[in-house]
Design a protein around this motif. Structure first.
Motif, PDB file in Angstrom:
ATOM      1  N   GLY A  35       0.828  -1.196   0.000  1.00 42.87           N
ATOM      2  CA  GLY A  35       0.000   0.000   0.000  1.00 42.87           C
ATOM      3  C   GLY A  35       0.868   1.254   0.000  1.00 42.87           C
ATOM      4  N   VAL A  36       0.228   2.403  -0.040  1.00 42.04           N
ATOM      5  CA  VAL A  36       0.950   3.687  -0.076  1.00 42.04           C
ATOM      6  C   VAL A  36       1.811   3.856   1.176  1.00 42.04           C
ATOM      7  CG1 VAL A  36       0.674   6.187  -0.165  1.00 42.04           C
ATOM      8  CG2 VAL A  36      -0.838   4.716  -1.509  1.00 42.04           C
ATOM      9  N   GLY A  37       1.273   3.473   2.324  1.00 41.88           N
ATOM     10  CA  GLY A  37       2.019   3.617   3.580  1.00 41.88           C
ATOM     11  C   GLY A  37       3.307   2.816   3.572  1.00 41.88           C
ATOM     12  N   GLY A  38       3.218   1.554   3.140  1.00 41.52           N
ATOM     13  CA  GLY A  38       4.397   0.702   3.071  1.00 41.52           C
ATOM     14  C   GLY A  38       5.429   1.243   2.097  1.00 41.52           C
ATOM     15  N   LYS A  39       4.951   1.728   0.948  1.00 44.43           N
ATOM     16  CA  LYS A  39       5.862   2.293  -0.044  1.00 44.43           C
ATOM     17  C   LYS A  39       6.551   3.541   0.497  1.00 44.43           C
ATOM     18  CE  LYS A  39       3.569   0.476  -4.133  1.00 44.43           C
ATOM     19  NZ  LYS A  39       2.958   0.731  -5.422  1.00 44.43           N
ATOM     20  N   LEU A  40       5.783   4.380   1.187  1.00 42.67           N
ATOM     21  CA  LEU A  40       6.361   5.604   1.749  1.00 42.67           C
ATOM     22  C   LEU A  40       7.449   5.293   2.765  1.00 42.67           C
ATOM     23  CD1 LEU A  40       3.526   8.223   2.310  1.00 42.67           C
ATOM     24  CD2 LEU A  40       5.732   8.582   1.202  1.00 42.67           C
ATOM     25  N   LEU A  41       7.189   4.309   3.629  1.00 44.69           N
ATOM     26  CA  LEU A  41       8.183   3.945   4.636  1.00 44.69           C
ATOM     27  C   LEU A  41       9.464   3.448   3.976  1.00 44.69           C
ATOM     28  CD1 LEU A  41       6.031   2.167   7.357  1.00 44.69           C
ATOM     29  CD2 LEU A  41       7.281   4.313   7.576  1.00 44.69           C
ATOM     30  N   TRP A  42       9.339   2.577   2.986  1.00 42.57           N
ATOM     31  CA  TRP A  42      10.520   2.083   2.270  1.00 42.57           C
ATOM     32  C   TRP A  42      11.231   3.223   1.557  1.00 42.57           C
ATOM     33  CZ3 TRP A  42      13.370  -1.737   3.208  1.00 42.57           C
ATOM     34  CH2 TRP A  42      12.869  -2.956   3.649  1.00 42.57           C
ATOM     35  N   LEU A  43      10.455   4.117   0.934  1.00 42.88           N
ATOM     36  CA  LEU A  43      11.043   5.235   0.204  1.00 42.88           C
ATOM     37  C   LEU A  43      11.891   6.101   1.137  1.00 42.88           C
ATOM     38  CD1 LEU A  43      11.086   6.538  -2.603  1.00 42.88           C
ATOM     39  CD2 LEU A  43       9.180   7.960  -1.874  1.00 42.88           C
ATOM     40  N   ILE A  44      11.340   6.410   2.312  1.00 42.71           N
ATOM     41  CA  ILE A  44      12.069   7.217   3.299  1.00 42.71           C
ATOM     42  C   ILE A  44      13.347   6.496   3.713  1.00 42.71           C
ATOM     43  CG2 ILE A  44      11.983   8.107   5.663  1.00 42.71           C
ATOM     44  CD1 ILE A  44       8.903   8.558   5.089  1.00 42.71           C
ATOM     45  N   LEU A  45      13.225   5.185   3.990  1.00 44.85           N
ATOM     46  CA  LEU A  45      14.397   4.415   4.402  1.00 44.85           C
ATOM     47  C   LEU A  45      15.464   4.415   3.309  1.00 44.85           C
ATOM     48  CD1 LEU A  45      15.512   2.582   6.674  1.00 44.85           C
ATOM     49  CD2 LEU A  45      14.630   0.650   5.383  1.00 44.85           C
ATOM     50  N   ILE A  46      15.037   4.188   2.060  1.00 43.95           N
ATOM     51  CA  ILE A  46      15.993   4.135   0.947  1.00 43.95           C
ATOM     52  C   ILE A  46      16.667   5.494   0.753  1.00 43.95           C
ATOM     53  CG2 ILE A  46      16.195   3.877  -1.570  1.00 43.95           C
ATOM     54  CD1 ILE A  46      13.884   1.749  -1.295  1.00 43.95           C
ATOM     55  N   LEU A  47      15.904   6.577   0.915  1.00 37.63           N
ATOM     56  CA  LEU A  47      16.475   7.906   0.689  1.00 37.63           C
ATOM     57  C   LEU A  47      17.325   8.400   1.855  1.00 37.63           C
ATOM     58  CD1 LEU A  47      13.481   9.661  -1.085  1.00 37.63           C
ATOM     59  CD2 LEU A  47      15.517   8.674  -2.115  1.00 37.63           C
ATOM     60  N   VAL A  48      16.936   8.034   3.083  1.00 42.20           N
ATOM     61  CA  VAL A  48      17.671   8.521   4.255  1.00 42.20           C
ATOM     62  C   VAL A  48      18.980   7.762   4.430  1.00 42.20           C
ATOM     63  CG1 VAL A  48      17.608   8.717   6.779  1.00 42.20           C
ATOM     64  CG2 VAL A  48      15.627   9.377   5.435  1.00 42.20           C
ATOM     65  N   VAL A  49      18.935   6.449   4.280  1.00 45.16           N
ATOM     66  CA  VAL A  49      20.161   5.639   4.378  1.00 45.16           C
ATOM     67  C   VAL A  49      20.292   4.845   3.080  1.00 45.16           C
ATOM     68  CG1 VAL A  49      20.557   5.416   6.850  1.00 45.16           C
ATOM     69  CG2 VAL A  49      18.768   4.055   5.806  1.00 45.16           C
ATOM     70  N   PRO A  50      20.802   5.507   2.018  1.00 43.18           N
ATOM     71  CA  PRO A  50      20.724   4.930   0.674  1.00 43.18           C
ATOM     72  C   PRO A  50      21.269   3.506   0.584  1.00 43.18           C
ATOM     73  CG  PRO A  50      21.581   7.149   0.548  1.00 43.18           C
ATOM     74  CD  PRO A  50      21.428   6.816   2.009  1.00 43.18           C
TER      75      PRO A  50
END
Length: 78
Positions: A35-50
């Motif tokens: 869902g959007v929530g799961g994608k957002l969490l992964w996106l933040i994780l990928i961008l914050v700690v690439p």
């Protein structure tokens, strides 16, 4: 203004990290089972700690076949 060592670092380290992160984000956005929530969490994780975020994403995500199976199970209630 870059030295040779800095260019080398850029080529060897930063570009692969950007490519990996970019691929992780594209793969993530295309996933039908999150869902959007799961994608957002992964996106933040990928961008914050690439590096860590992208590596974790690829280690923990289900295989594409599994994603599709999950998505069909998820949408199959209609």
């Amino acid at each position: 203004a870059f030295s040779a060592a800095q260019w080398l670092l850029l080529l060897v380290f930063i570009i692969p990290v950007l490519l990996l992160s970019g691929y992780a984000v594209v793969s993530l956005i295309g996933r039908p089972d999150l869902g959007v929530g799961g994608k957002l969490l992964w996106l933040i994780l990928i961008l914050v700690v690439p590096i860590i975020g992208a590596v974790l994403y690829f280690m923990l995500r289900p295989a594409p076949q599994e994603q599709n199976r999950r998505a069909q199970a998820h949408h199959g209630k209609h």
